[in-house]
Design a protein around this motif. Structure first.
Motif, PDB file in Angstrom:
ATOM      1  N   GLU A   1       0.822  -1.204   0.000  1.00  0.00           N
ATOM      2  CA  GLU A   1       0.000   0.000   0.000  1.00  0.00           C
ATOM      3  C   GLU A   1       0.858   1.257   0.000  1.00  0.00           C
ATOM      4  O   GLU A   1       0.589   2.212  -0.732  1.00  0.00           O
ATOM      5  N   GLU A   2       1.889   1.256   0.822  1.00  0.00           N
ATOM      6  CA  GLU A   2       2.726   2.449   0.977  1.00  0.00           C
ATOM      7  C   GLU A   2       3.803   2.550  -0.106  1.00  0.00           C
ATOM      8  O   GLU A   2       4.220   3.635  -0.496  1.00  0.00           O
ATOM      9  N   HIS A   3       4.256   1.397  -0.599  1.00  0.00           N
ATOM     10  CA  HIS A   3       5.341   1.374  -1.587  1.00  0.00           C
ATOM     11  C   HIS A   3       4.931   0.475  -2.750  1.00  0.00           C
ATOM     12  O   HIS A   3       5.391  -0.666  -2.873  1.00  0.00           O
ATOM     13  N   PRO A   4       4.043   0.961  -3.610  1.00  0.00           N
ATOM     14  CA  PRO A   4       3.574   0.136  -4.721  1.00  0.00           C
ATOM     15  C   PRO A   4       4.703  -0.182  -5.697  1.00  0.00           C
ATOM     16  O   PRO A   4       5.672   0.572  -5.816  1.00  0.00           O
ATOM     17  N   VAL A   5       4.556  -1.321  -6.373  1.00  0.00           N
ATOM     18  CA  VAL A   5       5.556  -1.719  -7.357  1.00  0.00           C
ATOM     19  C   VAL A   5       5.591  -0.680  -8.493  1.00  0.00           C
ATOM     20  O   VAL A   5       4.592  -0.012  -8.753  1.00  0.00           O
ATOM     21  N   PRO A   6       6.755  -0.546  -9.139  1.00  0.00           N
ATOM     22  CA  PRO A   6       7.967  -1.352  -8.967  1.00  0.00           C
ATOM     23  C   PRO A   6       8.789  -0.906  -7.765  1.00  0.00           C
ATOM     24  O   PRO A   6       8.920   0.274  -7.487  1.00  0.00           O
TER      25      PRO A   6
ATOM     26  N   VAL B   1      11.128  -5.985  -8.080  1.00  0.00           N
ATOM     27  CA  VAL B   1       9.768  -6.518  -8.077  1.00  0.00           C
ATOM     28  C   VAL B   1       8.889  -5.619  -8.941  1.00  0.00           C
ATOM     29  O   VAL B   1       8.654  -4.452  -8.605  1.00  0.00           O
ATOM     30  N   ASP B   2       8.409  -6.161 -10.044  1.00  0.00           N
ATOM     31  CA  ASP B   2       7.550  -5.396 -10.957  1.00  0.00           C
ATOM     32  C   ASP B   2       6.083  -5.731 -10.803  1.00  0.00           C
ATOM     33  O   ASP B   2       5.214  -4.990 -11.270  1.00  0.00           O
ATOM     34  N   GLU B   3       5.766  -6.863 -10.158  1.00  0.00           N
ATOM     35  CA  GLU B   3       4.391  -7.286  -9.945  1.00  0.00           C
ATOM     36  C   GLU B   3       4.166  -7.536  -8.451  1.00  0.00           C
ATOM     37  O   GLU B   3       5.047  -8.085  -7.777  1.00  0.00           O
TER      38      GLU B   3
ATOM     39  N   GLN C   1      11.589   2.413  -3.345  1.00  0.00           N
ATOM     40  CA  GLN C   1      11.132   2.857  -4.651  1.00  0.00           C
ATOM     41  C   GLN C   1      12.181   2.541  -5.720  1.00  0.00           C
ATOM     42  O   GLN C   1      13.374   2.756  -5.520  1.00  0.00           O
ATOM     43  N   LYS C   2      11.744   2.005  -6.841  1.00  0.00           N
ATOM     44  CA  LYS C   2      12.657   1.780  -7.957  1.00  0.00           C
ATOM     45  C   LYS C   2      12.811   3.075  -8.742  1.00  0.00           C
ATOM     46  O   LYS C   2      11.817   3.639  -9.214  1.00  0.00           O
ATOM     47  N   ILE C   3      14.039   3.539  -8.869  1.00  0.00           N
ATOM     48  CA  ILE C   3      14.331   4.746  -9.641  1.00  0.00           C
ATOM     49  C   ILE C   3      14.712   4.324 -11.051  1.00  0.00           C
ATOM     50  O   ILE C   3      15.581   3.464 -11.242  1.00  0.00           O
ATOM     51  N   THR C   4      14.072   4.920 -12.028  1.00  0.00           N
ATOM     52  CA  THR C   4      14.361   4.610 -13.431  1.00  0.00           C
ATOM     53  C   THR C   4      15.349   5.624 -13.983  1.00  0.00           C
ATOM     54  O   THR C   4      15.182   6.830 -13.788  1.00  0.00           O
ATOM     55  N   GLY C   5      16.356   5.130 -14.657  1.00  0.00           N
ATOM     56  CA  GLY C   5      17.334   6.035 -15.241  1.00  0.00           C
ATOM     57  C   GLY C   5      18.604   5.306 -15.616  1.00  0.00           C
ATOM     58  O   GLY C   5      18.593   4.097 -15.872  1.00  0.00           O
ATOM     59  N   THR C   6      19.702   6.032 -15.636  1.00  0.00           N
ATOM     60  CA  THR C   6      21.000   5.489 -16.004  1.00  0.00           C
ATOM     61  C   THR C   6      21.728   5.028 -14.742  1.00  0.00           C
ATOM     62  O   THR C   6      21.967   5.825 -13.836  1.00  0.00           O
TER      63      THR C   6
END
Length: 319
Positions: free
Chosen positions: A140-145, A162-164, A186-191
């Protein structure tokens, strides 16, 4: 970088951690580089005879190349401090701060470096509060990804992206295999980049950032230590502003944790050019596929001279 004060170095490699094989590879590379510069080098796998050996036959410098808890949690460094033997790398106090990822993240945040939002949960709390309820609260607090990883440890062991939502329970179990405390963040997207920081006497300097592009999409243990599993770009393919921000963030983390001599700061640079701190390694790998040697080479340094200069600085820093 002068190296006249160093004659004998003992490199410690191997140990009993999950990263033993990586440690041995790093240690042998350090031995070869120092020996090529005329330094007498001994490679030792630590055992019950080590402390007596160091007391009776004191080298000029110890180079710990022990990955995992045995070399990075501060315990061995504390013993070397008690024996008053100079060693390459951070003090025991600084190593303890860096070894604990939640602590390192908080110290980075306090000096203005962005860190992923997350939660740290002990195995005891996970079990006592009920796995189902805890997992629901996390989701609830930290939804995927999200990224699930041990709060202490290295070489990407026990880390899962974890993507699902259904993948969270397995990821928690895997992470708890390596540590009693687990981070969900939290998954950070980037380089994805790694920035080495060295200090041979003139203050900490960021090396060229190494960009990491694993074939599998995740820079896990296999991708780190098997040639061909990852493509590296050195320097990283960042614009000038993002590159400068990443270098500044790496040095800021190095200084905030009180590190010395050598470290590697792992970051994600997002689409806006903002670096996000993931973790720091006080004993970065020095194998043939490791990132700090790549960065040193890209910066035009000769490995043996740099390693010898770090050993000499360890002697100067003993006082």
């Amino acid at each position: 970088m002068t190296t006249s004060a160093i004659h004998t170095v003992t490199v410690l490699a191997g140990g009993i951690s999950h990263e033993r094989d990586v440690s041995l590879r790093s240690g042998r590379r350090v031995v070869d580089s120092l020996a090529a510069n005329g330094i007498q080098v001994e490679l030792r796998d630590p055992d019950a005879s080590l402390l007596a050996h160091l007391t009776s036959d004191r080298p000029d410098v110890i180079w710990p190349a022990l990955h995992g808890a045995s070399g990075e949690d501060g315990a061995l460094r504390g013993l070397l401090e008690a024996l008053d033997i100079p060693f390459v790398g951070s003090t025991s106090a600084a190593a303890r701060l860096a070894w604990d990822k939640p602590t390192a993240k908080e110290l980075a945040r306090r000096v203005g470096v962005r860190t992923p939002r997350g939660i740290t949960l002990s195995h005891d709390a996970f079990r006592e509060l009920g796995a189902a309820g805890v997992l629901a609260a996390i989701a609830e607090e930290h939804p995927v990804p999200v990224v699930v990883k041990p709060a202490r440890g290295g070489s990407a062991q026990g880390i899962t992206v974890v993507d699902e939502p259904g993948g969270l329970p397995r990821a928690m179990v895997d992470a708890y295999t390596y540590c009693d405390d687990v981070i969900v963040e939290q998954k950070i997207t980037g380089t994805e980049i790694a920035v080495g920081v060295i200090d041979t006497g003139d203050g900490p300097v960021a090396l060229p950032a190494v960009e990491i592009v694993p074939r599998s999409g995740t820079y896990g243990f296999e991708a780190r230590y098997n040639a061909g599993e990852t493509t590296f770009y050195t320097p990283a393919r960042l614009d000038a502003a993002a590159g400068e921000a990443a270098a500044a963030a790496a040095v800021a983390v190095h200084e905030a944790l009180g590190l010395r001599h050598l470290s590697r700061v792992d970051l994600i640079v997002d689409a806006a050019g903002t670096p996000w701190f993931l973790e720091v390694n006080v004993l970065p790998g020095l194998t043939e596929t490791s990132l700090v040697p790549m960065a040193l080479d890209a910066a035009g340094y000769e490995l043996g001279l740099v390693y010898a200069a770090l050993a000499e600085k360890a002697v100067r820093d003993r006082g």
